[in-house]
Design a protein around this motif. Structure first.
Motif, PDB file in Angstrom:
ATOM      1  N   ARG A   1       0.837  -1.283  -0.043  1.00 52.19           N
ATOM      2  CA  ARG A   1       0.013   0.018  -0.114  1.00 52.19           C
ATOM      3  C   ARG A   1       0.598   1.118   0.021  1.00 52.19           C
ATOM      4  O   ARG A   1       0.418   2.317  -0.535  1.00 52.19           O
ATOM      5  N   ARG A   2       2.097   1.161   0.515  1.00 52.92           N
ATOM      6  CA  ARG A   2       2.939   2.227   0.580  1.00 52.92           C
ATOM      7  C   ARG A   2       3.772   2.373  -0.739  1.00 52.92           C
ATOM      8  O   ARG A   2       4.658   3.534  -0.922  1.00 52.92           O
ATOM      9  N   SER A   3       3.729   1.555  -1.749  1.00 49.97           N
ATOM     10  CA  SER A   3       4.580   1.583  -2.977  1.00 49.97           C
ATOM     11  C   SER A   3       3.844   2.259  -4.120  1.00 49.97           C
ATOM     12  O   SER A   3       2.621   2.228  -4.233  1.00 49.97           O
ATOM     13  N   PRO A   4       4.423   3.044  -4.788  1.00 54.05           N
ATOM     14  CA  PRO A   4       4.126   3.748  -5.923  1.00 54.05           C
ATOM     15  C   PRO A   4       3.793   2.789  -6.935  1.00 54.05           C
ATOM     16  O   PRO A   4       3.216   3.348  -8.202  1.00 54.05           O
ATOM     17  N   ALA A   5       4.315   1.626  -7.110  1.00 50.09           N
ATOM     18  CA  ALA A   5       4.228   0.593  -8.280  1.00 50.09           C
ATOM     19  C   ALA A   5       3.867  -0.732  -7.884  1.00 50.09           C
ATOM     20  O   ALA A   5       4.626  -1.636  -8.079  1.00 50.09           O
ATOM     21  N   ALA A   6       2.951  -0.792  -6.925  1.00 52.60           N
ATOM     22  CA  ALA A   6       2.679  -2.304  -6.125  1.00 52.60           C
ATOM     23  C   ALA A   6       1.983  -3.236  -7.226  1.00 52.60           C
ATOM     24  O   ALA A   6       1.063  -2.777  -8.032  1.00 52.60           O
ATOM     25  N   ALA A   7       2.557  -4.422  -7.196  1.00 58.74           N
ATOM     26  CA  ALA A   7       1.894  -5.493  -8.246  1.00 58.74           C
ATOM     27  C   ALA A   7       2.294  -7.011  -7.358  1.00 58.74           C
ATOM     28  O   ALA A   7       3.252  -6.916  -6.655  1.00 58.74           O
ATOM     29  N   VAL A   8       1.048  -7.526  -7.547  1.00 61.04           N
ATOM     30  CA  VAL A   8       1.171  -8.892  -7.032  1.00 61.04           C
ATOM     31  C   VAL A   8       0.868  -9.881  -8.425  1.00 61.04           C
ATOM     32  O   VAL A   8       0.014  -9.498  -9.339  1.00 61.04           O
ATOM     33  N   VAL A   9       1.736 -10.645  -8.602  1.00 52.88           N
ATOM     34  CA  VAL A   9       1.514 -11.833  -9.685  1.00 52.88           C
ATOM     35  C   VAL A   9       1.406 -13.137  -9.114  1.00 52.88           C
ATOM     36  O   VAL A   9       2.443 -13.677  -8.435  1.00 52.88           O
ATOM     37  N   ASN A  10       0.555 -13.948  -9.296  1.00 52.56           N
ATOM     38  CA  ASN A  10       0.266 -15.074  -8.961  1.00 52.56           C
ATOM     39  C   ASN A  10       0.657 -16.296 -10.219  1.00 52.56           C
ATOM     40  O   ASN A  10       0.122 -16.059 -11.147  1.00 52.56           O
ATOM     41  N   THR A  11       1.319 -17.131  -9.784  1.00 47.69           N
ATOM     42  CA  THR A  11       1.696 -18.288 -10.699  1.00 47.69           C
ATOM     43  C   THR A  11       0.414 -19.321 -10.791  1.00 47.69           C
ATOM     44  O   THR A  11       0.195 -20.061  -9.666  1.00 47.69           O
ATOM     45  N   GLY A  12      -0.524 -19.295 -11.623  1.00 51.30           N
ATOM     46  CA  GLY A  12      -1.652 -20.248 -11.836  1.00 51.30           C
ATOM     47  C   GLY A  12      -1.190 -21.475 -12.968  1.00 51.30           C
ATOM     48  O   GLY A  12      -0.250 -21.849 -12.527  1.00 51.30           O
ATOM     49  N   SER A  13      -2.048 -21.837 -13.772  1.00 48.71           N
ATOM     50  CA  SER A  13      -1.863 -22.922 -14.533  1.00 48.71           C
ATOM     51  C   SER A  13      -2.854 -23.097 -15.612  1.00 48.71           C
ATOM     52  O   SER A  13      -3.871 -22.674 -15.639  1.00 48.71           O
ATOM     53  N   ILE A  14      -2.665 -23.621 -16.672  1.00 53.65           N
ATOM     54  CA  ILE A  14      -3.338 -23.902 -17.919  1.00 53.65           C
ATOM     55  C   ILE A  14      -4.667 -24.710 -17.532  1.00 53.65           C
ATOM     56  O   ILE A  14      -5.655 -24.727 -17.858  1.00 53.65           O
ATOM     57  N   VAL A  15      -4.471 -25.432 -16.351  1.00 51.74           N
ATOM     58  CA  VAL A  15      -5.478 -26.598 -15.677  1.00 51.74           C
ATOM     59  C   VAL A  15      -6.720 -25.555 -15.250  1.00 51.74           C
ATOM     60  O   VAL A  15      -7.810 -26.108 -15.045  1.00 51.74           O
ATOM     61  N   ALA A  16      -6.413 -24.294 -14.963  1.00 50.13           N
ATOM     62  CA  ALA A  16      -7.596 -23.272 -14.493  1.00 50.13           C
ATOM     63  C   ALA A  16      -8.491 -23.123 -15.632  1.00 50.13           C
ATOM     64  O   ALA A  16      -9.539 -22.797 -15.356  1.00 50.13           O
ATOM     65  N   THR A  17      -8.099 -23.358 -16.800  1.00 47.29           N
ATOM     66  CA  THR A  17      -9.306 -23.051 -17.910  1.00 47.29           C
ATOM     67  C   THR A  17      -9.311 -24.129 -18.962  1.00 47.29           C
ATOM     68  O   THR A  17      -9.984 -24.084 -19.878  1.00 47.29           O
ATOM     69  N   ALA A  18      -8.629 -25.123 -18.766  1.00 48.67           N
ATOM     70  CA  ALA A  18      -8.519 -26.380 -19.703  1.00 48.67           C
ATOM     71  C   ALA A  18      -8.728 -27.738 -18.925  1.00 48.67           C
ATOM     72  O   ALA A  18      -7.780 -27.884 -18.037  1.00 48.67           O
ATOM     73  N   GLY A  19      -9.566 -28.524 -19.043  1.00 49.08           N
ATOM     74  CA  GLY A  19      -9.825 -29.662 -18.394  1.00 49.08           C
ATOM     75  C   GLY A  19      -8.778 -30.711 -18.733  1.00 49.08           C
ATOM     76  O   GLY A  19      -8.882 -31.122 -19.932  1.00 49.08           O
ATOM     77  N   LEU A  20      -7.754 -31.366 -17.933  1.00 50.08           N
ATOM     78  CA  LEU A  20      -6.853 -32.367 -18.172  1.00 50.08           C
ATOM     79  C   LEU A  20      -7.003 -33.528 -17.320  1.00 50.08           C
ATOM     80  O   LEU A  20      -7.436 -33.269 -16.176  1.00 50.08           O
ATOM     81  N   PRO A  21      -6.878 -34.644 -18.025  1.00 51.27           N
ATOM     82  CA  PRO A  21      -7.042 -35.940 -17.243  1.00 51.27           C
ATOM     83  C   PRO A  21      -5.958 -35.914 -16.042  1.00 51.27           C
ATOM     84  O   PRO A  21      -4.873 -35.421 -16.237  1.00 51.27           O
ATOM     85  N   GLN A  22      -6.418 -36.740 -15.188  1.00 49.42           N
ATOM     86  CA  GLN A  22      -5.534 -37.195 -13.740  1.00 49.42           C
ATOM     87  C   GLN A  22      -4.941 -35.650 -13.013  1.00 49.42           C
ATOM     88  O   GLN A  22      -3.799 -35.872 -12.648  1.00 49.42           O
ATOM     89  N   ARG A  23      -5.616 -34.705 -12.866  1.00 47.87           N
ATOM     90  CA  ARG A  23      -5.289 -33.528 -12.434  1.00 47.87           C
ATOM     91  C   ARG A  23      -6.400 -32.718 -11.372  1.00 47.87           C
ATOM     92  O   ARG A  23      -6.328 -31.533 -11.419  1.00 47.87           O
ATOM     93  N   ALA A  24      -7.386 -33.612 -11.012  1.00 47.56           N
ATOM     94  CA  ALA A  24      -8.386 -33.067 -10.526  1.00 47.56           C
ATOM     95  C   ALA A  24      -8.004 -32.055  -9.107  1.00 47.56           C
ATOM     96  O   ALA A  24      -8.642 -31.020  -8.981  1.00 47.56           O
ATOM     97  N   LEU A  25      -7.187 -32.680  -8.253  1.00 44.96           N
ATOM     98  CA  LEU A  25      -6.823 -31.886  -7.181  1.00 44.96           C
ATOM     99  C   LEU A  25      -6.130 -30.671  -7.602  1.00 44.96           C
ATOM    100  O   LEU A  25      -6.249 -29.477  -7.206  1.00 44.96           O
ATOM    101  N   TYR A  26      -4.946 -30.727  -8.263  1.00 44.66           N
ATOM    102  CA  TYR A  26      -4.258 -29.874  -8.949  1.00 44.66           C
ATOM    103  C   TYR A  26      -5.013 -28.656  -9.753  1.00 44.66           C
ATOM    104  O   TYR A  26      -4.779 -27.321  -9.386  1.00 44.66           O
ATOM    105  N   THR A  27      -6.040 -29.149 -10.343  1.00 49.76           N
ATOM    106  CA  THR A  27      -6.985 -28.318 -10.997  1.00 49.76           C
ATOM    107  C   THR A  27      -7.586 -27.403 -10.102  1.00 49.76           C
ATOM    108  O   THR A  27      -7.965 -26.113 -10.380  1.00 49.76           O
TER     109      THR A  27
END
Length: 251
Positions: free
Chosen positions: A121-147
């Motif tokens: 909040r005190r920064s003039p250039a504050a940014a948060v970047v989260n690492t997600g995955s393609i599995v958030a938008t595409a259904g892949l087999p054998q990845r239920a928990l990770y998805t």
């Protein structure tokens, strides 16, 4: 690009290996002062601050963020990259494993962001970047928990962006396709035919190869840059077209 990040402090969780290490390297090369927050932070002699951090432990996270701010003079960029993988259908992992993965992949981001917010909040250039995955938008087999965990990360990113934009904090997400990382190396090593499994993973992505950690890092650099002030609440796919392209078979 050095001018973009000159004078900015960045912290990267899970920054000791794989995609995280590439992000640390890219930020440092672009002029940021960088801290690695990792269970295996180790010792460094490259000007990067290494802080041992357990993202499943709120006290550890808060102490790590305090160390970064005290040693480096503030915090402008937080990259929530720490995460663990999981295989199987919805029935293949017990409750303990579901809780373990969600604790790292989702609550880990909650803890680090929560601890970082007063400083961002005190920064003039504050940014948060989260690492997600393609599995958030595409259904892949054998990845239920990770998805489930990475789907939560994408949704959380949007909610955080809405909450904190009025405070001048941008929140975005990068969604890699199957990346050439130590985790994938371990999966391949355990496969009955590692070469065939690697070929199948490469063929699944339209550009025909695994994504590199450096390609993901360059996208994180864009999302973290103070020149990207109008980019917030988005998930950018770095997946060789896997999310949106439907190519005809080759040959």
């Amino acid at each position: 690009m050095a001018a973009e990040f000159d004078g900015l402090v960045a912290a990267v969780t899970g920054g000791a290996s794989g995609i995280g290490a590439a992000i640390v390297r890219a930020l440092a090369e672009a002029g940021a002062t960088v801290a690695v927050l990792d269970l295996d932070a180790g010792e460094r002699d490259d000007g990067v601050l290494a802080v041992r951090t357990d993202v499943t432990d709120d006290e550890s996270v808060r102490a790590a963020v305090d160390t970064v701010v005290t040693r480096l003079g503030g915090l402008d960029i937080l990259v929530n990259n720490a995460g663990i993988g999981a295989q199987g259908t919805v029935a293949d992992n017990d409750d303990a494993e579901w809780l373990r993965v969600l604790d790292v992949n989702v609550l880990g981001m909650v803890r680090t962001t929560r601890a970082a917010l007063p400083h961002l909040r005190r920064s003039p250039a504050a940014a948060v970047v989260n690492t997600g995955s393609i599995v958030a938008t595409a259904g892949l087999p054998q990845r239920a928990l990770y998805t489930a965990s990475k789907g939560a990360v994408l949704a959380l990113t949007r909610a955080m962006a809405a909450d904190h934009l009025p405070e001048g904090i941008r929140v975005n997400c990068v969604n890699p396709g199957t990346a050439d990382t130590p985790w994938i190396d371990r999966l391949l090593a355990a496969a009955p035919d590692p070469e065939a499994e690697r070929a199948a993973l490469e063929a699944r992505q339209p550009h025909g190869r695994l994504v590199t950690a450096d390609e993901v890092a360059r996208t994180v650099l864009y999302l973290a840059s103070p020149l990207s002030r109008s980019t917030t609440g988005v998930g950018i796919a770095v997946d060789g077209g896997m999310q949106d392209l439907r190519l005809r078979p080759r040959g």
